[in-house]
Design an enzyme around this catalytic site. Structure first.
Site, short mmCIF file in Angstrom:
data_model
loop_
_atom_site.label_atom_id
_atom_site.label_comp_id
_atom_site.label_asym_id
_atom_site.label_seq_id
_atom_site.Cartn_x
_atom_site.Cartn_y
_atom_site.Cartn_z
N TYR A 233 -10.29 -16.94 -14.94
CA TYR A 233 -10.06 -16.45 -16.31
C TYR A 233 -8.69 -16.96 -16.71
O TYR A 233 -7.69 -16.62 -16.08
CB TYR A 233 -10.12 -14.92 -16.36
CG TYR A 233 -11.52 -14.37 -16.32
CD1 TYR A 233 -12.21 -14.05 -17.48
CD2 TYR A 233 -12.17 -14.19 -15.10
CE1 TYR A 233 -13.51 -13.54 -17.45
CE2 TYR A 233 -13.48 -13.69 -15.05
CZ TYR A 233 -14.13 -13.37 -16.23
OH TYR A 233 -15.41 -12.90 -16.18
N HIS A 265 -17.71 -21.11 -19.52
CA HIS A 265 -18.78 -20.10 -19.51
C HIS A 265 -18.71 -19.19 -20.73
O HIS A 265 -19.71 -18.98 -21.41
CB HIS A 265 -18.65 -19.26 -18.23
CG HIS A 265 -19.78 -18.32 -18.02
ND1 HIS A 265 -19.78 -17.03 -18.52
CD2 HIS A 265 -20.96 -18.47 -17.37
CE1 HIS A 265 -20.91 -16.44 -18.19
NE2 HIS A 265 -21.64 -17.27 -17.49
N HIS A 266 -17.55 -18.63 -21.01
CA HIS A 266 -17.39 -17.88 -22.26
C HIS A 266 -15.92 -17.81 -22.65
O HIS A 266 -15.03 -18.06 -21.82
CB HIS A 266 -18.03 -16.48 -22.19
CG HIS A 266 -17.35 -15.50 -21.29
ND1 HIS A 266 -17.86 -15.13 -20.08
CD2 HIS A 266 -16.21 -14.78 -21.44
CE1 HIS A 266 -17.06 -14.24 -19.50
NE2 HIS A 266 -16.06 -14.01 -20.30
N HIS A 336 -13.26 -18.11 -19.65
CA HIS A 336 -13.84 -17.96 -18.31
C HIS A 336 -14.43 -19.30 -17.91
O HIS A 336 -15.37 -19.80 -18.53
CB HIS A 336 -14.94 -16.88 -18.34
CG HIS A 336 -15.71 -16.77 -17.07
ND1 HIS A 336 -16.94 -16.16 -16.99
CD2 HIS A 336 -15.44 -17.19 -15.81
CE1 HIS A 336 -17.40 -16.23 -15.75
NE2 HIS A 336 -16.50 -16.86 -15.02
N HIS A 415 -21.43 -3.96 -23.64
CA HIS A 415 -20.45 -4.15 -22.57
C HIS A 415 -20.58 -3.08 -21.50
O HIS A 415 -20.55 -1.88 -21.78
CB HIS A 415 -19.03 -4.12 -23.14
CG HIS A 415 -17.96 -4.27 -22.10
ND1 HIS A 415 -17.67 -5.47 -21.50
CD2 HIS A 415 -17.10 -3.37 -21.57
CE1 HIS A 415 -16.69 -5.30 -20.62
NE2 HIS A 415 -16.33 -4.03 -20.65
N HIS A 417 -19.47 -2.86 -16.92
CA HIS A 417 -18.92 -3.61 -15.80
C HIS A 417 -20.06 -4.03 -14.86
O HIS A 417 -21.20 -4.17 -15.31
CB HIS A 417 -17.81 -2.80 -15.12
CG HIS A 417 -16.54 -2.77 -15.92
ND1 HIS A 417 -15.46 -1.98 -15.61
CD2 HIS A 417 -16.19 -3.43 -17.04
CE1 HIS A 417 -14.50 -2.16 -16.49
NE2 HIS A 417 -14.92 -3.04 -17.37
N MET A 490 -18.25 1.21 -17.46
CA MET A 490 -18.17 1.44 -18.90
C MET A 490 -19.58 1.42 -19.48
O MET A 490 -20.51 0.88 -18.87
CB MET A 490 -17.33 0.36 -19.59
CG MET A 490 -15.86 0.37 -19.22
SD MET A 490 -14.95 -0.86 -20.20
CE MET A 490 -13.26 -0.45 -19.73
#
Length: 594
Positions: A233, A265-266, A336, A415, A417, A490
């Site tokens: 990251y 990737h993002h 990422h 979202h 985890h 989350m």
């Protein structure tokens, strides 16, 4: 794969006898369509456009393009194989496994080449499918490689086929490096293989007209060297120009350095908190000890892109405000990089291009958090296959905080985890479910993007927004509590809407007093003591619980029926006057993905 059952969309299926005859016929003609790859001639199909494209493998040897036909309820795939050896497997499965997968297979015995629809069983053994639903339309050679064009309906009525739905799809591929004498002879555990996640069913969005004064701004990495490791990251700080007045972002798109399409990737662009006058410059790994702590206050999402996504457009009535008074000049780009082949020395200047205008649109767009509060009172026992937690944005909160004309939700970013497997938000009015706002039954925490909704969702004062997350903790030995850590959990839906209101967070958690009663009850019914001393934290109390069936079931019941603590927050973190409430009843119609 997700089996196609009577609960799926209705479709006309052939009778058993007809399918049996068809199966016998296919068997008589060796089941599969034979294509002589060496003799293939042809050209790119006329009139075919494939707006969506993604590299399947890290080297970019396999490139998938596709389009979606909602009238036909079908996807057309175009697969480019740059270095064909002895065949390829391509398909879909529940979470990227090669067991219980739905596959299109191209293979060669060294003399002839074959294409057909197949499936794998729970042991990974391949079988021909009696119903051929991957329909090969064309194949042709080009200087860059072999193209295959094939079609697949969303729903096929075949119990061995994957049901293509909204949300994330796990695409899988395998490369055959040696000739094989038959489909059954393919050993999927011995081939080079991988997976790619995409949103296949993109919405048909009408692209708004762009204003004549539109400008662009690129927030990109400054020619960095991608680290030679699988996952990185990367964080980079950028600044808006001095005196940059209020503008509206009306569109954004990715900027990918040529050759790095399979590695990026993002990406996300965050705006920093306005209460700080300045932020230090930084260009390096996000997890580095050298990263200044203040960068953690750059959390307001301006743009988010994930592999396979196209340009993001705001509705013609609204734009996302940035610049001007009360808005920070500082932006953080986060990229990422997924580099499983550990390429070294690759340079990259990827990022996001913002399109913005000084001619402000009618409405400022806003972002609101729905779901669960980040708190350890919401926990998931270990060893759970599908544990459900639900967060509420209640009628009392929307009644106080939303304008009489309501708001319009046009996009959503789900979202969780690492334990998250499904997420769904539904809109409820007067105790009845009106519609699904966004749902992902194959959700992956490794693939998160802002998704434009197929239709705008109108939310009015008194409505409820209910967000449900499903978790899998089969690989964990102790409880997983809610929180900010990557091994904590989350359950969030960031909804993008207009017009912007003061309501920035509309979330809930079970009332902490009722959780204390749960710990008391567990102590009375178990031989082992759960430490409840005042100085012991809630996570420590959860960690000390022996997770037998009784303790699990009581916790599920608590989360299902206990009163909730509502967080109905303004952007200033000041709450609207809504606190503890009885738990809303589930709407009379519940979404299929819950």
């Amino acid at each position: 794969p997700k089996m196609q059952t009577s609960g799926s969309k209705p479709c006309s299926c052939p009778s058993f006898r007809l399918r049996e005859v068809a199966s016998m016929y296919f068997t008589m003609v060796a089941v599969f369509l034979v294509i002589l790859v060496v003799a293939l001639q042809g050209s790119v199909p006329r009139g075919s456009t494939f707006p969506y494209k993604v590299p399947l493998d890290p080297q970019g040897l396999l490139e998938l393009s596709w389009n979606v036909s909602y009238p036909e309820q079908a996807v057309h795939f175009q697969l480019l194989i740059r270095d064909l050896q002895f065949g390829l497997l391509f398909g879909m499965s529940d979470r990227g496994e090669f067991e219980d997968a739905d596959l299109a297979v191209l293979w060669s015995d060294g003399h002839n080449s074959y294409f057909g629809d197949a499936w794998s069983d729970a042991k990974g053994q391949l079988h021909m499918d009696s119903q051929q639903d991957y329909q090969l339309l064309e194949a042709w050679k080009a200087p860059e490689g072999l193209y295959l064009l094939f079609r697949r309906a969303f729903s096929t009525c075949d119990p061995k086929d994957y049901l293509i739905e909204d949300g994330t799809v796990h695409l899988i591929y395998g490369i055959l490096e040696k000739p094989v004498r038959s489909l059954q002879a393919i050993n999927i555990s011995a081939i080079h293989r991988g997976l790619q996640r995409v949103q296949l069913l993109k919405p048909n969005i009408t692209v708004p007209d762009m204003p004549s004064d539109m400008k662009t701004m690129e927030i990109t990495a400054p020619d960095i060297v991608i680290p030679g490791q699988e996952t990185t990251y990367w964080c980079y700080m950028a600044e808006l120009p001095d005196g940059f007045s209020k503008h509206h972002i009306i569109m954004y798109e990715p900027v990918i350095t040529a050759g790095n399409e399979a590695l990026v990737h993002h990406m996300e662009v965050f705006q920093c908190a306005a209460e700080f006058d300045s932020f230090p410059y930084y260009n390096g790994p996000c997890d580095s000890k050298m990263k200044p702590d203040r960068l953690n206050y750059c959390r307001h999402v301006l743009a988010a892109w994930a592999m396979g996504a196209q340009a993001f457009y705001y509705p013609k009535e609204a734009g996302l405000a940035f610049g001007g008074p009360g808005s920070s000049r500082y932006l953080r780009l986060e990229i990422h990089y997924h580099n499983p082949l550990v390429f070294k020395g690759r340079r990259d200047s990827s990022g996001i291009r913002l399109y913005y205008t000084a001619t402000l649109r009618r409405y400022d767009a806003g972002i609101m958090e729905l779901g669960l509060v980040y708190t350890p009172v919401m926990a998931i026992p270990p060893g759970e296959n599908a544990f459900i937690l639900t967060g509420y944005c209640t009628d009392k909160c929307t009644q106080l905080a939303l304008p009489a004309a309501g708001i319009r939700i046009f996009a959503s970013q789900l979202h969780t985890h690492l334990a998250g497997r499904k997420v769904v938000t539904v809109l409820s009015r007067d105790g009845r479910e009106l519609q699904v706002v966004n749902a992902d039954g194959h959700y992956s925490p490794h693939f998160q993007e802002i998704r434009m909704l197929k239709e705008v969702v109108a939310v009015f004062p008194g409505d409820e927004l209910i967000t449900t997350c499903t978790y899998n903790t089969e690989d964990r030995s102790q409880a997983t509590v809610g929180g900010f850590g990557i091994l904590e959990e989350m359950c969030v839906n960031y909804v993008h809407y207009y017009p912007q209101t003061q309501l920035e967070l509309c979330k809930s958690a079970v009332d902490a007093g009722y959780l204390h009663r749960y710990f008391n009850l567990i102590n009375r019914f178990n031989d082992e003591e759960v430490c409840m001393c005042p100085q012991v934290s809630i996570p420590q109390q959860f960690f000390s619980i022996p997770w037998n069936t009784f303790n699990r079931d009581v916790l599920k019941s608590l989360y299902g029926f206990a009163p909730i603590s509502m967080h109905c927050n303004k952007s200033s973190a000041i709450r609207f006057p809504v606190s503890t409430a009885s738990q809303p009843k589930f709407p009379s119609k519940t979404p299929s993905s819950r």
